[in-house]
Design a protein around this motif. Structure first.
Motif, PDB file in Angstrom:
ATOM      1  N   LEU A 124       0.842  -1.190   0.000  1.00  0.00           N
ATOM      2  CA  LEU A 124       0.000   0.000   0.000  1.00  0.00           C
ATOM      3  C   LEU A 124       0.883   1.247   0.000  1.00  0.00           C
ATOM      4  CD1 LEU A 124      -2.636  -0.940   2.738  1.00  0.00           C
ATOM      5  CD2 LEU A 124      -2.761  -1.320   0.256  1.00  0.00           C
ATOM      6  N   THR A 125       0.534   2.206  -0.827  1.00  0.00           N
ATOM      7  CA  THR A 125       1.204   3.500  -0.838  1.00  0.00           C
ATOM      8  C   THR A 125       0.095   4.536  -0.744  1.00  0.00           C
ATOM      9  OG1 THR A 125       1.236   3.464  -3.259  1.00  0.00           O
ATOM     10  CG2 THR A 125       3.221   2.721  -2.133  1.00  0.00           C
ATOM     11  N   THR A 126      -0.127   5.026   0.470  1.00  0.00           N
ATOM     12  CA  THR A 126      -1.282   5.882   0.716  1.00  0.00           C
ATOM     13  C   THR A 126      -0.853   7.250   1.250  1.00  0.00           C
ATOM     14  OG1 THR A 126      -1.564   5.080   2.995  1.00  0.00           O
ATOM     15  CG2 THR A 126      -2.709   3.859   1.258  1.00  0.00           C
ATOM     16  N   ASP A 127      -1.757   8.186   1.134  1.00  0.00           N
ATOM     17  CA  ASP A 127      -1.516   9.521   1.664  1.00  0.00           C
ATOM     18  C   ASP A 127      -1.788   9.600   3.158  1.00  0.00           C
ATOM     19  OD1 ASP A 127      -0.690  10.763  -0.724  1.00  0.00           O
ATOM     20  OD2 ASP A 127      -2.778  10.989  -1.361  1.00  0.00           O
ATOM     21  N   THR A 128      -2.707   8.756   3.649  1.00  0.00           N
ATOM     22  CA  THR A 128      -3.091   8.822   5.057  1.00  0.00           C
ATOM     23  C   THR A 128      -3.210   7.419   5.652  1.00  0.00           C
ATOM     24  OG1 THR A 128      -5.475   8.706   4.652  1.00  0.00           O
ATOM     25  CG2 THR A 128      -4.459  10.912   4.596  1.00  0.00           C
ATOM     26  N   TRP A 129      -3.165   7.379   6.974  1.00  0.00           N
ATOM     27  CA  TRP A 129      -3.369   6.125   7.701  1.00  0.00           C
ATOM     28  C   TRP A 129      -4.770   5.583   7.436  1.00  0.00           C
ATOM     29  CZ3 TRP A 129      -0.263   2.814  10.042  1.00  0.00           C
ATOM     30  CH2 TRP A 129      -0.823   1.843  10.879  1.00  0.00           C
ATOM     31  N   GLU A 130      -5.751   6.468   7.366  1.00  0.00           N
ATOM     32  CA  GLU A 130      -7.134   6.052   7.132  1.00  0.00           C
ATOM     33  C   GLU A 130      -7.276   5.350   5.785  1.00  0.00           C
ATOM     34  OE1 GLU A 130      -6.209   9.178   8.190  1.00  0.00           O
ATOM     35  OE2 GLU A 130      -6.798   8.779  10.286  1.00  0.00           O
ATOM     36  N   GLN A 131      -6.583   5.840   4.766  1.00  0.00           N
ATOM     37  CA  GLN A 131      -6.617   5.177   3.461  1.00  0.00           C
ATOM     38  C   GLN A 131      -6.014   3.771   3.553  1.00  0.00           C
ATOM     39  OE1 GLN A 131      -4.462   7.983   1.058  1.00  0.00           O
ATOM     40  NE2 GLN A 131      -6.327   9.071   0.433  1.00  0.00           N
ATOM     41  N   ALA A 132      -4.974   3.618   4.334  1.00  0.00           N
ATOM     42  CA  ALA A 132      -4.359   2.303   4.520  1.00  0.00           C
ATOM     43  C   ALA A 132      -5.345   1.349   5.193  1.00  0.00           C
ATOM     44  CB  ALA A 132      -3.079   2.425   5.336  1.00  0.00           C
ATOM     45  N   VAL A 133      -6.026   1.822   6.229  1.00  0.00           N
ATOM     46  CA  VAL A 133      -7.008   0.992   6.933  1.00  0.00           C
ATOM     47  C   VAL A 133      -8.119   0.549   5.977  1.00  0.00           C
ATOM     48  CG1 VAL A 133      -8.778   1.027   8.752  1.00  0.00           C
ATOM     49  CG2 VAL A 133      -6.506   1.976   9.198  1.00  0.00           C
ATOM     50  N   GLU A 134      -8.575   1.454   5.129  1.00  0.00           N
ATOM     51  CA  GLU A 134      -9.643   1.131   4.173  1.00  0.00           C
ATOM     52  C   GLU A 134      -9.220   0.030   3.209  1.00  0.00           C
ATOM     53  OE1 GLU A 134     -10.402   4.863   2.258  1.00  0.00           O
ATOM     54  OE2 GLU A 134     -11.613   5.621   3.925  1.00  0.00           O
ATOM     55  N   ARG A 135      -7.927  -0.070   2.910  1.00  0.00           N
ATOM     56  CA  ARG A 135      -7.413  -1.037   1.937  1.00  0.00           C
ATOM     57  C   ARG A 135      -6.896  -2.323   2.587  1.00  0.00           C
ATOM     58  NH1 ARG A 135      -7.481   3.861   0.281  1.00  0.00           N
ATOM     59  NH2 ARG A 135      -7.630   4.404  -1.926  1.00  0.00           N
ATOM     60  N   ALA A 136      -6.916  -2.372   3.889  1.00  0.00           N
ATOM     61  CA  ALA A 136      -6.429  -3.553   4.622  1.00  0.00           C
ATOM     62  C   ALA A 136      -7.570  -4.238   5.357  1.00  0.00           C
ATOM     63  CB  ALA A 136      -5.328  -3.132   5.597  1.00  0.00           C
ATOM     64  N   GLY A 137      -8.676  -4.389   4.658  1.00  0.00           N
ATOM     65  CA  GLY A 137      -9.824  -5.061   5.240  1.00  0.00           C
ATOM     66  C   GLY A 137     -10.970  -4.130   5.543  1.00  0.00           C
ATOM     67  N   GLY A 138     -10.835  -2.861   5.209  1.00  0.00           N
ATOM     68  CA  GLY A 138     -11.905  -1.894   5.430  1.00  0.00           C
ATOM     69  C   GLY A 138     -12.857  -1.857   4.245  1.00  0.00           C
ATOM     70  N   LYS A 139     -13.447  -0.712   4.024  1.00  0.00           N
ATOM     71  CA  LYS A 139     -14.490  -0.597   3.012  1.00  0.00           C
ATOM     72  C   LYS A 139     -13.992  -0.803   1.579  1.00  0.00           C
ATOM     73  CE  LYS A 139     -14.454   4.457   2.714  1.00  0.00           C
ATOM     74  NZ  LYS A 139     -15.235   5.656   2.935  1.00  0.00           N
ATOM     75  N   LEU A 140     -12.683  -0.729   1.362  1.00  0.00           N
ATOM     76  CA  LEU A 140     -12.146  -0.965   0.021  1.00  0.00           C
ATOM     77  C   LEU A 140     -11.568  -2.368  -0.140  1.00  0.00           C
ATOM     78  CD1 LEU A 140     -10.532   2.519  -0.691  1.00  0.00           C
ATOM     79  CD2 LEU A 140     -12.700   1.605  -1.533  1.00  0.00           C
ATOM     80  N   GLY A 141     -11.889  -3.253   0.779  1.00  0.00           N
ATOM     81  CA  GLY A 141     -11.433  -4.638   0.676  1.00  0.00           C
ATOM     82  C   GLY A 141     -10.062  -4.838   1.291  1.00  0.00           C
ATOM     83  N   ASN A 142      -9.461  -5.971   0.976  1.00  0.00           N
ATOM     84  CA  ASN A 142      -8.143  -6.303   1.501  1.00  0.00           C
ATOM     85  C   ASN A 142      -7.202  -6.485   0.317  1.00  0.00           C
ATOM     86  OD1 ASN A 142      -5.859  -7.947   2.421  1.00  0.00           O
ATOM     87  ND2 ASN A 142      -6.945  -7.943   4.383  1.00  0.00           N
ATOM     88  N   LYS A 143      -6.302  -5.539   0.147  1.00  0.00           N
ATOM     89  CA  LYS A 143      -5.383  -5.568  -0.990  1.00  0.00           C
ATOM     90  C   LYS A 143      -4.374  -6.703  -0.874  1.00  0.00           C
ATOM     91  CE  LYS A 143      -7.513  -2.134  -2.753  1.00  0.00           C
ATOM     92  NZ  LYS A 143      -8.475  -2.366  -3.815  1.00  0.00           N
ATOM     93  N   GLY A 144      -4.153  -7.220   0.323  1.00  0.00           N
ATOM     94  CA  GLY A 144      -3.305  -8.402   0.475  1.00  0.00           C
ATOM     95  C   GLY A 144      -3.960  -9.614  -0.163  1.00  0.00           C
ATOM     96  N   ALA A 145      -5.252  -9.782   0.082  1.00  0.00           N
ATOM     97  CA  ALA A 145      -6.000 -10.876  -0.540  1.00  0.00           C
ATOM     98  C   ALA A 145      -6.017 -10.716  -2.055  1.00  0.00           C
ATOM     99  CB  ALA A 145      -7.431 -10.913   0.007  1.00  0.00           C
ATOM    100  N   GLU A 146      -6.238  -9.491  -2.516  1.00  0.00           N
ATOM    101  CA  GLU A 146      -6.268  -9.253  -3.960  1.00  0.00           C
ATOM    102  C   GLU A 146      -4.923  -9.570  -4.613  1.00  0.00           C
ATOM    103  OE1 GLU A 146      -7.739  -5.344  -4.923  1.00  0.00           O
ATOM    104  OE2 GLU A 146      -9.454  -5.582  -3.561  1.00  0.00           O
ATOM    105  N   ALA A 147      -3.830  -9.193  -3.957  1.00  0.00           N
ATOM    106  CA  ALA A 147      -2.505  -9.480  -4.497  1.00  0.00           C
ATOM    107  C   ALA A 147      -2.261 -10.988  -4.566  1.00  0.00           C
ATOM    108  CB  ALA A 147      -1.429  -8.795  -3.658  1.00  0.00           C
ATOM    109  N   ALA A 148      -2.653 -11.707  -3.519  1.00  0.00           N
ATOM    110  CA  ALA A 148      -2.465 -13.157  -3.498  1.00  0.00           C
ATOM    111  C   ALA A 148      -3.240 -13.834  -4.625  1.00  0.00           C
ATOM    112  CB  ALA A 148      -2.886 -13.718  -2.141  1.00  0.00           C
ATOM    113  N   ILE A 149      -4.460 -13.410  -4.842  1.00  0.00           N
ATOM    114  CA  ILE A 149      -5.286 -14.003  -5.902  1.00  0.00           C
ATOM    115  C   ILE A 149      -4.707 -13.663  -7.274  1.00  0.00           C
ATOM    116  CG2 ILE A 149      -7.588 -13.973  -6.947  1.00  0.00           C
ATOM    117  CD1 ILE A 149      -7.173 -15.539  -4.232  1.00  0.00           C
ATOM    118  N   SER A 150      -4.183 -12.463  -7.422  1.00  0.00           N
ATOM    119  CA  SER A 150      -3.521 -12.074  -8.665  1.00  0.00           C
ATOM    120  C   SER A 150      -2.322 -12.981  -8.944  1.00  0.00           C
ATOM    121  CB  SER A 150      -3.075 -10.614  -8.569  1.00  0.00           C
ATOM    122  OG  SER A 150      -2.303 -10.247  -9.672  1.00  0.00           O
ATOM    123  N   ALA A 151      -1.557 -13.282  -7.902  1.00  0.00           N
ATOM    124  CA  ALA A 151      -0.403 -14.168  -8.051  1.00  0.00           C
ATOM    125  C   ALA A 151      -0.834 -15.563  -8.481  1.00  0.00           C
ATOM    126  CB  ALA A 151       0.381 -14.228  -6.741  1.00  0.00           C
TER     127      ALA A 151
END
Length: 161
Positions: A124-151
């Protein structure tokens, strides 16, 4: 518009079956509260798609900048079908963010190119901590899961080629 299937073109498409795949995950400890959630999401997604927990390796490094060197070692030593880079870099008031974010992105891409294997970018490369939270299981999903599925999907494409 004509689709490739209408022309009898060979189409190679990956699937999301992770069974039998060995996947290495390199996770940055810096901003660990976020990265732990990314790792949990990645592991859960891989297992949900058929991976065996014994085929998954998670290597922790101090920060995002150190991720590429460990990915490179994992790729060089073989035994992995895919790799996943996980980390979190939050913009501050200095240019440090730009150097770290750019360095890790360039390094991860270089490993994939050098070794011809899927290396998913889940840093994650975010401007704020809140954006990071949203992308780590928050309202924007979990980008770790998305990366794993992409792999997984990319590894399956490579198996078919």
């Amino acid at each position: 518009m004509t689709s490739p299937n209408d022309l009898d073109v060979n189409v190679v498409a990956g699937n999301l079956d992770a069974s039998g795949l060995r996947v290495g995950i390199v996770a940055a400890r810096f901003n660990e509260a976020i990265v732990e959630r990314l790792v949990d999401g990645a592991v859960a997604a891989l297992v949900r798609h058929g991976a065996s927990a014994s085929d998954l390796t998670v290597a922790w490094v101090p920060g995002a900048f150190e991720v590429p060197v460990v990915l490179r070692r994992m790729a060089a030593e073989g035994g992995y079908d895919a790799l996943v880079a996980l980390g979190c870099v939050v913009r501050g008031s200095t240019p440090h963010f730009d150097y770290v974010a750019g360095g890790v992105a360039t390094g991860v891409a270089a490993v994939a190119g050098e070794h011809g294997m899927p290396v998913a970018f889940g840093v994650l490369t975010t401007d704020t901590w809140e954006q990071a939270v949203e992308r780590a299981g928050g309202k924007l999903g979990n980008k770790g899961a998305e990366a794993a599925i992409s792999a997984v999907e990319t590894a399956q494409v490579l198996r078919q080629l």
